[in-house]
Design a protein around this motif. Structure first.
Motif, PDB file in Angstrom:
ATOM      1  N   LEU A 177       0.560   3.822 -13.420  1.00 45.82           N
ATOM      2  CA  LEU A 177       0.071   5.167 -13.153  1.00 45.82           C
ATOM      3  C   LEU A 177       0.719   5.649 -11.861  1.00 45.82           C
ATOM      4  O   LEU A 177       0.509   5.053 -10.798  1.00 45.82           O
ATOM      5  CB  LEU A 177      -1.459   5.150 -13.028  1.00 45.82           C
ATOM      6  N   LEU A 178       1.523   6.698 -11.947  1.00 43.72           N
ATOM      7  CA  LEU A 178       2.311   7.155 -10.802  1.00 43.72           C
ATOM      8  C   LEU A 178       1.922   8.576 -10.405  1.00 43.72           C
ATOM      9  O   LEU A 178       1.783   9.451 -11.276  1.00 43.72           O
ATOM     10  CB  LEU A 178       3.803   7.118 -11.132  1.00 43.72           C
ATOM     11  N   PRO A 179       1.751   8.838  -9.105  1.00 41.75           N
ATOM     12  CA  PRO A 179       1.438  10.198  -8.664  1.00 41.75           C
ATOM     13  C   PRO A 179       2.635  11.132  -8.827  1.00 41.75           C
ATOM     14  O   PRO A 179       3.780  10.738  -8.569  1.00 41.75           O
ATOM     15  CB  PRO A 179       1.071  10.015  -7.190  1.00 41.75           C
TER      16      PRO A 179
ATOM     17  N   LYS B  47      -0.806  10.856   0.748  1.00 42.44           N
ATOM     18  CA  LYS B  47      -1.538   9.823   0.008  1.00 42.44           C
ATOM     19  C   LYS B  47      -2.690   9.268   0.847  1.00 42.44           C
ATOM     20  O   LYS B  47      -3.761   8.946   0.308  1.00 42.44           O
ATOM     21  CB  LYS B  47      -0.582   8.707  -0.430  1.00 42.44           C
ATOM     22  N   ALA B  48      -2.484   9.164   2.164  1.00 35.33           N
ATOM     23  CA  ALA B  48      -3.555   8.680   3.033  1.00 35.33           C
ATOM     24  C   ALA B  48      -4.745   9.636   3.013  1.00 35.33           C
ATOM     25  O   ALA B  48      -5.903   9.206   3.050  1.00 35.33           O
ATOM     26  CB  ALA B  48      -3.034   8.496   4.458  1.00 35.33           C
ATOM     27  N   TRP B  49      -4.463  10.932   2.938  1.00 35.42           N
ATOM     28  CA  TRP B  49      -5.554  11.910   2.840  1.00 35.42           C
ATOM     29  C   TRP B  49      -6.319  11.742   1.521  1.00 35.42           C
ATOM     30  O   TRP B  49      -7.556  11.849   1.485  1.00 35.42           O
ATOM     31  CB  TRP B  49      -5.000  13.333   2.962  1.00 35.42           C
ATOM     32  N   VAL B  50      -5.601  11.478   0.445  1.00 36.23           N
ATOM     33  CA  VAL B  50      -6.273  11.230  -0.836  1.00 36.23           C
ATOM     34  C   VAL B  50      -7.180  10.010  -0.726  1.00 36.23           C
ATOM     35  O   VAL B  50      -8.343  10.022  -1.154  1.00 36.23           O
ATOM     36  CB  VAL B  50      -5.237  11.023  -1.965  1.00 36.23           C
TER      37      VAL B  50
ATOM     38  N   TRP C 107       0.799  -1.223   0.000  1.00 32.56           N
ATOM     39  CA  TRP C 107       0.000   0.000   0.000  1.00 32.56           C
ATOM     40  C   TRP C 107       0.835   1.278   0.000  1.00 32.56           C
ATOM     41  O   TRP C 107       0.368   2.325  -0.446  1.00 32.56           O
ATOM     42  CB  TRP C 107      -0.961   0.006   1.190  1.00 32.56           C
ATOM     43  N   LYS C 108       2.070   1.221   0.447  1.00 27.58           N
ATOM     44  CA  LYS C 108       2.915   2.417   0.468  1.00 27.58           C
ATOM     45  C   LYS C 108       3.507   2.747  -0.901  1.00 27.58           C
ATOM     46  O   LYS C 108       3.964   3.877  -1.115  1.00 27.58           O
ATOM     47  CB  LYS C 108       4.053   2.242   1.471  1.00 27.58           C
ATOM     48  N   ASP C 109       3.514   1.791  -1.820  1.00 29.33           N
ATOM     49  CA  ASP C 109       4.161   1.982  -3.124  1.00 29.33           C
ATOM     50  C   ASP C 109       3.346   2.928  -4.006  1.00 29.33           C
ATOM     51  O   ASP C 109       2.121   2.810  -4.100  1.00 29.33           O
ATOM     52  CB  ASP C 109       4.315   0.645  -3.851  1.00 29.33           C
ATOM     53  N   ASP C 110       4.030   3.831  -4.691  1.00 30.87           N
ATOM     54  CA  ASP C 110       3.346   4.788  -5.567  1.00 30.87           C
ATOM     55  C   ASP C 110       2.606   4.099  -6.704  1.00 30.87           C
ATOM     56  O   ASP C 110       1.495   4.499  -7.079  1.00 30.87           O
ATOM     57  CB  ASP C 110       4.348   5.794  -6.138  1.00 30.87           C
ATOM     58  N   ALA C 111       3.197   3.059  -7.287  1.00 27.57           N
ATOM     59  CA  ALA C 111       2.537   2.361  -8.392  1.00 27.57           C
ATOM     60  C   ALA C 111       1.260   1.685  -7.915  1.00 27.57           C
ATOM     61  O   ALA C 111       0.257   1.640  -8.651  1.00 27.57           O
ATOM     62  CB  ALA C 111       3.483   1.331  -9.009  1.00 27.57           C
ATOM     63  N   PHE C 112       1.257   1.172  -6.708  1.00 27.33           N
ATOM     64  CA  PHE C 112       0.063   0.528  -6.152  1.00 27.33           C
ATOM     65  C   PHE C 112      -1.008   1.572  -5.846  1.00 27.33           C
ATOM     66  O   PHE C 112      -2.202   1.336  -6.045  1.00 27.33           O
ATOM     67  CB  PHE C 112       0.445  -0.243  -4.893  1.00 27.33           C
ATOM     68  N   PHE C 113      -0.581   2.732  -5.368  1.00 24.97           N
ATOM     69  CA  PHE C 113      -1.486   3.855  -5.133  1.00 24.97           C
ATOM     70  C   PHE C 113      -2.173   4.246  -6.450  1.00 24.97           C
ATOM     71  O   PHE C 113      -3.402   4.403  -6.504  1.00 24.97           O
ATOM     72  CB  PHE C 113      -0.684   5.021  -4.558  1.00 24.97           C
ATOM     73  N   GLY C 114      -1.404   4.400  -7.517  1.00 24.07           N
ATOM     74  CA  GLY C 114      -1.979   4.777  -8.802  1.00 24.07           C
ATOM     75  C   GLY C 114      -2.857   3.695  -9.392  1.00 24.07           C
ATOM     76  O   GLY C 114      -3.906   3.978  -9.995  1.00 24.07           O
ATOM     77  N   TYR C 115      -2.451   2.433  -9.210  1.00 21.42           N
ATOM     78  CA  TYR C 115      -3.216   1.306  -9.748  1.00 21.42           C
ATOM     79  C   TYR C 115      -4.662   1.320  -9.263  1.00 21.42           C
ATOM     80  O   TYR C 115      -5.586   0.960 -10.003  1.00 21.42           O
ATOM     81  CB  TYR C 115      -2.541  -0.002  -9.340  1.00 21.42           C
TER      82      TYR C 115
END
Length: 576
Positions: free
Chosen positions: A225-227, A258-261, A136-144
């Motif tokens: 998809l990366l932030p 990212k947690a706020w998003v 969950w901390k990874d940017d790619a996973f966040f974008g996915y």
């Protein structure tokens, strides 16, 4: 000797008392077919009785109308849960027991000390939920997650830089980077402005907080998809420019942004995307269908399997989930009335096009993205459902004029747009059908919403929300205004033990497998008779089976499979 023709009289309703039951033969009829007036009196009496049983009600001003029922017991028996479903749902006292056990834990701890502590309630976990916990901390996973997570409907391709994105001095290179990605056509955004000005909840005497994030993302050539940047609050005139959070920031600072998003995404997913755009809209379709279309009408026969249980599950939600003192009030930062304001704003912005994937994906600039598995599957399902609907419609409507001259289908259309959706013609919803194509498109939208779309935004809640830090239901401190973030600040912001327990319990309840689940297109009731409709249904089932095989084969080659729109996983109606 000539074989006798079988005549079927379907009776898929509860029988009460010693009254007379009138059962027409299963062949679909419309008024134009009834040249001798054989069915007219029966149809008029049927609809008159239905309109007394299924009445509209205003649950809250500014939202779609609902069925008039203060509790599930007020609903007609024909739309109530069957015994197996009722026993299972009421037996979610299992969930209640679980919640009580977790609350006992919450008496020992009020807040978590570190992120690993969330593992203490992480026991109802799927294989994907374990992946979420790991990555969950990874940017790619966040974008996915904006592509194939529980809420794949907010992302859009940028056509210009958002006016709210004010870049402060010192990071001019960000402007250059964003403009370069914009010119390349690979800049994307998710804007949570719908939350602007919403009053945050007060839970157990403690103020909660909301943000209004904007996140800009870039699409890499490999489909990741990366932030690039996160803005948590829009600029206010006369106030300092809010900070922009970047992947290059300290790890805890970037993680908290990212947690706020994800907290804001949780709110819009549950209220706008899930509750409004599947549950409440499906209920409008259900009530209008029962009030306007007699049982022998072909569109009634086509739709009735897709409105099963919807009125009861929504009535239960209004008395437990989004009611005064319900789950939203107990644990979620838009509760306490803010959630109702979000729903009103979402209703005001609801459009017909947004419920139709071919239009919605085009409007968001997201057609043709290979890593957007939700979009690929949604478009395939839309086409398959459309062919099914078209097959039935063309059997009973020989030309456009027949649609125009069908008073019952025209009344049904007006009832949905003008009454149930409170005058939504200004948002693109039709008030009449002028062609077979228009009717097919609208009915396809109804079935897709009640089946595939609900599956896409409901089934994965345990997957994506069980690990609470990935999608916190509430935030207990204001959004950061500097980049000096500590672990203590992060833990003080994320949900406490009690709130986390409620989040875990409710997502388990809402996304677990149902005991009497009916897969899309496989209802047992035979509302149509004759070889024509049966052949259409058989072709529909064959198309679904073909798509099933293709999705299974695709998923075998994926590191992270997407199965929410796998036909065997899609419920035939909104039932949970």
């Amino acid at each position: 000797m000539e074989k006798e023709k079988e005549i079927v009289f379907p009776c898929y309703c509860w029988l009460q008392g010693d009254g007379i039951i009138c059962l027409p033969e299963a062949t679909a009829w419309m008024k134009r077919n009834d040249v001798l007036g054989l069915f007219q009196k029966h149809q008029e009496e049927e609809l008159e009785e239905r309109r007394t049983l299924y009445r509209w009600a205003t649950w809250k001003n500014g939202m779609p109308l609902t069925v008039d029922a203060a509790s599930a017991k007020d609903l007609p028996l024909d739309v109530r849960f069957h015994e197996e479903k009722k026993i299972d749902f009421n037996g979610s006292q299992v969930a209640g027991v679980m919640e009580i056990a977790l609350k006992r834990l919450s008496t020992l701890l009020s807040s978590w000390n570190n992120l690993e502590d969330f593992d203490k309630i992480f026991w109802n976990k799927s294989a994907l939920a374990k992946r979420v916990q790991q990555y969950w901390k990874d940017d790619a996973f966040f974008g996915y997650q904006f592509l194939n997570g529980i809420n794949p409907t907010l992302l859009r391709r940028s056509t210009s830089l958002p006016t709210r994105l004010v870049i402060p001095p010192g990071i001019e290179g960000l402007q250059v980077q964003l403009e370069k990605k914009l010119q390349e056509g690979c800049l994307f955004e998710v804007d949570f402005s719908l939350l602007d000005g919403i009053q945050a909840n007060v839970i157990q005497g403690e103020r909660q907080y909301l943000a209004v994030p904007l996140v800009m993302l870039k699409m890499e050539p490999d489909g990741k998809l990366l932030p690039i940047v996160i803005q948590l609050q829009p600029p206010c005139p006369g106030s300092p420019v809010p900070p922009l959070f970047l992947p290059s920031d300290p790890s805890l600072t970037w993680l908290l942004a990212k947690a706020w998003v994800k907290n804001s995404d949780f709110q819009l997913h549950e209220l706008q995307v899930h509750l409004l755009k599947t549950h409440l809209v499906a209920e409008v379709f259900a009530v209008a269908t029962m009030r306007c279309l007699p049982g022998i009408h072909p569109i009634f026969k086509l739709l009735v399997p897709h409105i099963r249980y919807t009125m009861e599950i929504n009535t239960r939600a209004r008395t437990a989930l989004i009611s005064d003192g319900g789950v939203f009030d107990q644990a979620i930062n838009t509760g306490g009335g803010g959630h109702l304001d979000v729903l009103r704003r979402a209703t005001n912005s609801l459009t017909y096009r947004s419920l139709c994937p071919p239009y919605d994906l085009a409007d968001r600039g997201l057609l043709g993205i290979q890593s957007y598995l939700y979009a690929q599957d949604a478009l395939r399902l839309w086409d398959i459902i459309f062919r099914y609907v078209q097959g039935i419609v063309h059997l009973h409507y020989s030309e456009d004029k027949v649609v125009q001259n069908d008073p019952e289908i025209q009344a049904w259309c007006r009832e949905i747009t003008e009454i149930g959706l409170c005058g939504a013609q200004e948002q693109g919803f039709p008030v009449s059908f002028q062609s077979r194509a228009e009717l097919c498109h609208f009915v396809t939208m109804c079935i897709f919403t009640c089946t595939a779309q609900h599956s896409a935004v409901n089934k994965g809640q345990l997957d994506w929300y069980a690990w609470v830090p990935n999608a916190p239901c509430t935030m207990r401190q204001p959004p950061p205004t500097t980049k000096d973030v500590t672990l203590e600040m992060v833990m003080a912001t994320l949900p406490n033990v009690y709130q986390s327990c409620i989040q875990m319990a409710i997502v388990w309840l809402l996304s677990r497998n149902q005991p009497d689940m009916v897969p899309l297109g496989h209802h047992k009731e035979q509302y149509f008779s004759g070889p024509g409709p049966k052949a259409v249904l058989r072709h529909f089932q064959e198309d679904l089976a073909t798509l099933e095989r293709e999705i299974v084969a695709r998923n075998e080659g994926l590191d992270l499979p997407y199965y929410y729109l796998q036909p065997s996983q899609i419920e035939n109606s909104v039932t949970i």
